[in-house]
Design a protein around this motif. Structure first.
Motif, PDB file in Angstrom:
ATOM      1  N   LYS A 150       3.126   1.908   6.981  1.00  5.31           N
ATOM      2  CA  LYS A 150       3.148   2.345   5.588  1.00  5.31           C
ATOM      3  C   LYS A 150       1.866   1.823   4.918  1.00  5.31           C
ATOM      4  O   LYS A 150       1.445   0.716   5.235  1.00  5.31           O
ATOM      5  CB  LYS A 150       4.380   1.780   4.876  1.00  5.31           C
ATOM      6  CG  LYS A 150       5.704   2.233   5.453  1.00  5.31           C
ATOM      7  CD  LYS A 150       6.880   1.503   4.788  1.00  5.31           C
ATOM      8  CE  LYS A 150       6.823   0.004   5.070  1.00  5.31           C
ATOM      9  NZ  LYS A 150       7.875  -0.755   4.365  1.00  5.31           N
ATOM     10  N   PRO A 151       1.258   2.578   4.028  1.00  8.97           N
ATOM     11  CA  PRO A 151       1.764   3.778   3.355  1.00  8.97           C
ATOM     12  C   PRO A 151       1.426   5.111   4.021  1.00  8.97           C
ATOM     13  O   PRO A 151       1.456   6.155   3.360  1.00  8.97           O
ATOM     14  CB  PRO A 151       1.075   3.689   1.995  1.00  8.97           C
ATOM     15  CG  PRO A 151      -0.269   3.094   2.304  1.00  8.97           C
ATOM     16  CD  PRO A 151       0.018   2.077   3.383  1.00  8.97           C
ATOM     17  N   ASP A 152       1.125   5.112   5.294  1.00  9.15           N
ATOM     18  CA  ASP A 152       0.877   6.367   6.000  1.00  9.15           C
ATOM     19  C   ASP A 152       2.120   7.253   5.885  1.00  9.15           C
ATOM     20  O   ASP A 152       3.216   6.847   6.291  1.00  9.15           O
ATOM     21  CB  ASP A 152       0.571   6.069   7.467  1.00  9.15           C
ATOM     22  CG  ASP A 152       0.164   7.304   8.255  1.00  9.15           C
ATOM     23  OD1 ASP A 152       0.364   8.433   7.762  1.00  9.15           O
ATOM     24  OD2 ASP A 152      -0.348   7.134   9.379  1.00  9.15           O
ATOM     25  N   PRO A 153       1.987   8.471   5.357  1.00  5.85           N
ATOM     26  CA  PRO A 153       3.152   9.358   5.251  1.00  5.85           C
ATOM     27  C   PRO A 153       3.836   9.595   6.591  1.00  5.85           C
ATOM     28  O   PRO A 153       5.046   9.861   6.632  1.00  5.85           O
ATOM     29  CB  PRO A 153       2.550  10.660   4.703  1.00  5.85           C
ATOM     30  CG  PRO A 153       1.310  10.232   3.981  1.00  5.85           C
ATOM     31  CD  PRO A 153       0.770   9.081   4.781  1.00  5.85           C
ATOM     32  N   HIS A 182       2.415  -0.215  -0.436  1.00 11.40           N
ATOM     33  CA  HIS A 182       2.967   0.273   0.827  1.00 11.40           C
ATOM     34  C   HIS A 182       4.137   1.247   0.652  1.00 11.40           C
ATOM     35  O   HIS A 182       4.408   2.032   1.560  1.00 11.40           O
ATOM     36  CB  HIS A 182       3.464  -0.899   1.683  1.00 11.40           C
ATOM     37  CG  HIS A 182       2.393  -1.824   2.130  1.00 11.40           C
ATOM     38  ND1 HIS A 182       2.118  -3.002   1.465  1.00 11.40           N
ATOM     39  CD2 HIS A 182       1.521  -1.757   3.165  1.00 11.40           C
ATOM     40  CE1 HIS A 182       1.128  -3.632   2.091  1.00 11.40           C
ATOM     41  NE2 HIS A 182       0.744  -2.900   3.110  1.00 11.40           N
ATOM     42  N   ILE A 186       3.854   5.833  -2.360  1.00 10.66           N
ATOM     43  CA  ILE A 186       3.985   6.889  -1.355  1.00 10.66           C
ATOM     44  C   ILE A 186       5.377   7.517  -1.381  1.00 10.66           C
ATOM     45  O   ILE A 186       5.522   8.728  -1.190  1.00 10.66           O
ATOM     46  CB  ILE A 186       3.644   6.362   0.063  1.00 10.66           C
ATOM     47  CG1 ILE A 186       3.723   7.489   1.094  1.00 10.66           C
ATOM     48  CG2 ILE A 186       4.548   5.222   0.466  1.00 10.66           C
ATOM     49  CD1 ILE A 186       2.745   8.621   0.835  1.00 10.66           C
ATOM     50  N   SER A 187       6.411   6.720  -1.640  1.00 13.32           N
ATOM     51  CA  SER A 187       7.752   7.312  -1.714  1.00 13.32           C
ATOM     52  C   SER A 187       7.833   8.304  -2.863  1.00 13.32           C
ATOM     53  O   SER A 187       8.488   9.351  -2.753  1.00 13.32           O
ATOM     54  CB  SER A 187       8.828   6.222  -1.843  1.00 13.32           C
ATOM     55  OG  SER A 187       8.644   5.452  -3.009  1.00 13.32           O
ATOM     56  N   ARG A 189       5.294  10.110  -3.980  1.00 10.07           N
ATOM     57  CA  ARG A 189       4.542  11.299  -3.579  1.00 10.07           C
ATOM     58  C   ARG A 189       5.320  12.153  -2.579  1.00 10.07           C
ATOM     59  O   ARG A 189       5.139  13.374  -2.525  1.00 10.07           O
ATOM     60  CB  ARG A 189       3.180  10.902  -2.990  1.00 10.07           C
ATOM     61  CG  ARG A 189       2.223  10.300  -4.018  1.00 10.07           C
ATOM     62  CD  ARG A 189       0.814  10.236  -3.510  1.00 10.07           C
ATOM     63  NE  ARG A 189       0.640   9.301  -2.424  1.00 10.07           N
ATOM     64  CZ  ARG A 189       0.431   7.993  -2.590  1.00 10.07           C
ATOM     65  NH1 ARG A 189       0.401   7.467  -3.821  1.00 10.07           N
ATOM     66  NH2 ARG A 189       0.254   7.206  -1.545  1.00 10.07           N
TER      67      ARG A 189
END
Length: 234
Positions: A150-153, A182, A186-187, A189
């Protein structure tokens, strides 16, 4: 702020920093070496430098990367440099304690939801963290399992794909985490409802966690996991 159990089936959790107090593990390890060396260490400054180290392109997997980060911290603060000290720091962080409210709160939350771990820690370290938390998880995903951090989708997509096999959709998930960088940003997005556990409430800065480029307003916000558990029970 109430969190209705009927709205979600699964709580996904960041582990390190949310459930496990890695900042205490890290600073305790550094201070032990500093005391042996007669160095007066600024713990908050060391945490901030660690956060910078983790943003580096040379960063490896957590917590093994502590061996590399320690050498950078040691050079800045005048601590002894060497492989033995680096190994001590890896162990110190792997032995980080659970936050005082984590075990009881997870037990309470487990009555209402399936609990899933999503951690950038390596599997070997996660197993130790899970033991410290009384093994509350239905499923767990580590950086070793997903092949990324994370934060890699892609980390999140790996989890979503697995959970979909159990009939769980994104709308069924509440993601619980302390890291704006992290997890919370991203969550949002990715369209996942999130809950920010502000573990550093009352303290300046982001400590040992990488600072985000911008702050994301969470869907739910508590300063402890116990407060989330209480809101669910209410």
């Amino acid at each position: 702020m109430q969190v209705a159990p009927a709205n979600f089936k699964v709580l996904t959790f960041d582990v390190v920093g949310t459930l496990i107090d890695f900042e205490t593990g890290l600073t305790n390890g550094l201070k032990a070496i500093a005391e042996e060396s007669g160095v007066d260490l600024d713990g908050e400054a060391a945490l901030a430098l660690y956060g910078e180290c983790r943003r580096d392109d040379q960063a490896g997997k957590f917590p093994d990367d502590l061996a590399r980060c320690y050498q950078i911290i040691a050079a800045r603060f005048g601590l002894p440099e060497g492989e033995a000290e680096g190994a001590r720091m890896v162990e110190a962080v792997a032995a980080s304690p659970a936050f005082p409210d984590s075990v009881a709160a997870l037990r309470t939350l487990g009555k209402h939801f399936r609990l899933v771990a999503m951690t950038n820690a390596q599997r070997w370290a996660f197993e130790r963290f899970s033991t410290a938390l009384a093994d509350p998880f239905w499923k767990a995903f580590t950086t070793d399992d997903t092949g990324t951090e994370k934060p890699d989708p892609a980390f999140f997509e790996h989890v979503f794909s697995d959970l979909s096999g159990d009939g769980i959709t994104r709308a069924d998930i509440l993601h619980v985490a302390q890291s704006q960088y992290h997890d919370i940003g991203i969550s949002r997005r990715l369209g996942i409802t999130n809950c920010w556990i502000e573990r550093r409430h009352g303290r300046a800065g982001y400590g040992g966690t990488i600072a985000p480029e911008s702050f994301t307003e969470p869907d739910f916000h508590f300063t402890s996991l116990a407060a989330l558990a209480e809101a669910v029970e209410a």
